[in-house]
Scaffold this motif. Structure first.
Motif, mmCIF file in Angstrom:
data_model
loop_
_atom_site.group_PDB
_atom_site.id
_atom_site.type_symbol
_atom_site.label_atom_id
_atom_site.label_comp_id
_atom_site.label_asym_id
_atom_site.label_seq_id
_atom_site.Cartn_x
_atom_site.Cartn_y
_atom_site.Cartn_z
ATOM 1 N N LYS A 143 -8.552 -12.301 30.270
ATOM 2 C CA LYS A 143 -7.514 -12.271 31.298
ATOM 3 C C LYS A 143 -6.630 -13.509 31.259
ATOM 4 N N ILE A 144 -7.126 -14.565 30.610
ATOM 5 C CA ILE A 144 -6.356 -15.786 30.409
ATOM 6 C C ILE A 144 -6.524 -16.193 28.950
ATOM 7 N N VAL A 145 -5.419 -16.433 28.282
ATOM 8 C CA VAL A 145 -5.450 -16.723 26.850
ATOM 9 C C VAL A 145 -4.944 -18.140 26.611
ATOM 10 N N ARG A 146 -5.629 -18.853 25.741
ATOM 11 C CA ARG A 146 -5.230 -20.205 25.362
ATOM 12 C C ARG A 146 -4.302 -20.143 24.153
ATOM 13 N N HIS A 147 -3.224 -20.917 24.202
ATOM 14 C CA HIS A 147 -2.245 -20.963 23.126
ATOM 15 C C HIS A 147 -2.010 -22.414 22.714
ATOM 16 N N LEU A 148 -1.624 -22.595 21.487
ATOM 17 C CA LEU A 148 -1.246 -23.912 20.997
ATOM 18 C C LEU A 148 0.270 -24.009 20.936
ATOM 19 N N ILE A 149 0.812 -25.033 21.578
ATOM 20 C CA ILE A 149 2.222 -25.353 21.423
ATOM 21 C C ILE A 149 2.258 -26.518 20.437
ATOM 22 N N PRO A 150 2.625 -26.259 19.192
ATOM 23 C CA PRO A 150 2.415 -27.218 18.103
ATOM 24 C C PRO A 150 2.922 -28.624 18.412
ATOM 25 N N GLU A 151 2.059 -29.593 18.112
ATOM 26 C CA GLU A 151 2.362 -31.020 18.210
ATOM 27 C C GLU A 151 2.645 -31.476 19.642
ATOM 28 N N VAL A 152 2.314 -30.639 20.628
ATOM 29 C CA VAL A 152 2.561 -31.025 22.018
ATOM 30 C C VAL A 152 1.284 -30.915 22.836
ATOM 31 N N ALA A 153 0.801 -29.695 23.038
ATOM 32 C CA ALA A 153 -0.356 -29.481 23.900
ATOM 33 C C ALA A 153 -0.798 -28.041 23.761
ATOM 34 N N ILE A 154 -1.826 -27.673 24.513
ATOM 35 C CA ILE A 154 -2.194 -26.272 24.619
ATOM 36 C C ILE A 154 -1.649 -25.732 25.939
ATOM 37 N N ALA A 155 -1.550 -24.424 26.018
ATOM 38 C CA ALA A 155 -1.082 -23.785 27.239
ATOM 39 C C ALA A 155 -1.977 -22.596 27.534
ATOM 40 N N TYR A 156 -1.980 -22.180 28.792
ATOM 41 C CA TYR A 156 -2.747 -21.021 29.219
ATOM 42 C C TYR A 156 -1.774 -19.994 29.783
ATOM 43 N N ALA A 157 -2.024 -18.710 29.466
ATOM 44 C CA ALA A 157 -1.117 -17.662 29.907
ATOM 45 C C ALA A 157 -1.881 -16.352 30.052
ATOM 46 N N PRO A 158 -1.307 -15.383 30.739
ATOM 47 C CA PRO A 158 -1.911 -14.049 30.736
ATOM 48 C C PRO A 158 -1.863 -13.463 29.332
ATOM 49 N N PRO A 159 -2.652 -12.434 29.055
ATOM 50 C CA PRO A 159 -2.577 -11.807 27.736
ATOM 51 C C PRO A 159 -1.211 -11.163 27.520
ATOM 52 N N GLY A 160 -0.831 -11.034 26.274
ATOM 53 C CA GLY A 160 0.455 -10.439 25.965
ATOM 54 C C GLY A 160 1.428 -11.451 25.410
ATOM 55 N N GLY B 79 4.480 -12.085 26.602
ATOM 56 C CA GLY B 79 5.401 -12.668 27.572
ATOM 57 C C GLY B 79 6.806 -12.113 27.404
ATOM 58 N N PRO B 80 7.830 -12.861 27.773
ATOM 59 C CA PRO B 80 7.729 -14.237 28.282
ATOM 60 C C PRO B 80 7.276 -14.291 29.737
ATOM 61 N N PHE B 81 6.698 -15.434 30.111
ATOM 62 C CA PHE B 81 6.197 -15.663 31.452
ATOM 63 C C PHE B 81 6.937 -16.848 32.085
ATOM 64 N N PRO B 82 7.077 -16.853 33.405
ATOM 65 C CA PRO B 82 7.578 -18.081 34.030
ATOM 66 C C PRO B 82 6.642 -19.226 33.671
ATOM 67 N N ALA B 83 7.218 -20.366 33.306
ATOM 68 C CA ALA B 83 6.422 -21.431 32.695
ATOM 69 C C ALA B 83 6.350 -22.664 33.586
ATOM 70 N N LEU B 84 5.245 -23.390 33.452
ATOM 71 C CA LEU B 84 5.015 -24.592 34.253
ATOM 72 C C LEU B 84 4.409 -25.693 33.393
ATOM 73 N N GLY C 26 -0.048 -15.284 36.567
ATOM 74 C CA GLY C 26 1.117 -14.809 35.839
ATOM 75 C C GLY C 26 1.993 -15.850 35.182
ATOM 76 N N PHE C 27 1.584 -17.107 35.188
ATOM 77 C CA PHE C 27 2.397 -18.175 34.613
ATOM 78 C C PHE C 27 1.878 -18.586 33.234
ATOM 79 N N CYS C 28 2.766 -19.085 32.422
ATOM 80 C CA CYS C 28 2.383 -19.823 31.229
ATOM 81 C C CYS C 28 2.350 -21.292 31.630
ATOM 82 N N ALA C 29 1.166 -21.874 31.727
ATOM 83 C CA ALA C 29 1.005 -23.225 32.267
ATOM 84 C C ALA C 29 0.467 -24.165 31.204
ATOM 85 N N MET C 30 1.173 -25.264 31.007
ATOM 86 C CA MET C 30 0.799 -26.231 29.971
ATOM 87 C C MET C 30 0.431 -27.565 30.614
ATOM 88 N N PRO C 31 -0.854 -27.950 30.596
ATOM 89 C CA PRO C 31 -1.239 -29.280 31.081
ATOM 90 C C PRO C 31 -0.881 -30.325 30.034
#
Length: 254
Positions: free
Chosen positions: A4-21, A23-28, A53-58
């Motif tokens: 229900k929550i998928v981890r993604h890599l944003i290259p050379e920056v950080a990882i992000a968490y988002a719903p499956p699919g 997107g695009p999702f509203p991002a934070l 429902g957000f793509c959130a990147m710590p």
């Protein structure tokens, strides 16, 4: 089973968490506090936001951290966080509107970054900002390795003799106690604070609110009566409800 929550890599920056699919999702972009980027608390917040429902990147802006010492806030280049915001905005998972959330020192960082971007004409500031327990002025450096509990000899919230932030390689105009000019920001702004906060006084949010209103802004401000720096379970649930509602209203497609 589908995650229900998928981890993604944003290259050379950080990882992000988002719903499956796709997107695009509203991002934070999510900014941690003095606990440091390696502590995991900002990931907890990002996962909760992704579940709604957000793509959130710590983003770990703290320096020199590891699994045992989560990092310090000293001479942190705010420019790196601007770059992270833009990387998130450019990513295929992110919708065209990107918000910024920070708590405690992360709240200070968020307000300061937005004010500097607007002061210096940096393109694409956050489309909405939410902060919890912010400071209304620039604070000094913090190093968890020197931390002492309240009442211990040498206790202090931050070091007034060292600088926390840099901007474009300089810190001369970011000295401790310098007011954060968030009045420059005209977008949606959410501010919250516990009225019994023993770490960051609620008077800082009251001053921010007064300054913003005097400047013609209309911040959304929430006070949690009797709550300390870390909210109780009922207050935290209410806080997250209000936070998610704020970002849903202001980042969803129009």
């Amino acid at each position: 089973m589908t995650l229900k929550i998928v981890r993604h890599l944003i290259p050379e920056v950080a990882i992000a968490y988002a719903p499956p699919g796709d997107g695009p999702f509203p991002a934070l972009l999510v900014l941690h506090g003095s606990e440091g980027g390696a502590s995991g608390w900002s990931h907890r917040t990002a996962v909760l936001l992704a579940a709604h429902g957000f793509c959130a990147m710590p983003f770990a802006y703290s320096r020199d951290g590891n699994a045992w010492n989560a990092g310090n806030i000293r001479d942190v280049p705010i420019d790196r966080t601007v770059d992270a915001l833009q990387a998130l905005r450019d990513h295929e998972l992110a919708a065209h509107r990107v918000g910024l959330f920070g708590a405690s020192r992360g709240a200070e960082h968020a307000l300061l970054m937005a004010s500097l971007m607007l002061r210096d004409g940096v393109n694409m500031p956050p489309d909405a900002i939410a902060v919890h327990s912010p400071a209304d002025v620039v604070c000094g450096a913090f190093d968890a390795r020197r931390w002492r509990d309240r009442g211990d000899p040498g206790w202090q919230v931050w070091d007034p003799g060292e600088r926390a932030w840099t901007w474009r390689g300089r810190s001369d105009d970011l000295l401790p106690t310098t007011p954060i000019e968030i009045e420059r920001y005209g977008g949606p702004l959410f501010i919250s604070h516990g009225t019994a906060d023993t770490m960051w006084s609620v008077e800082m949010t009251r001053r921010l609110e007064a300054r913003l209103i005097a400047a013609g802004r209309k911040p959304e401000v929430h006070y949690f009566e009797g709550e300390d720096h870390l909210l109780s379970t009922p207050a935290e649930n209410l806080f997250h409800t209000r936070l998610i509602d704020f970002f849903t209203r202001n980042l969803s497609p129009r």
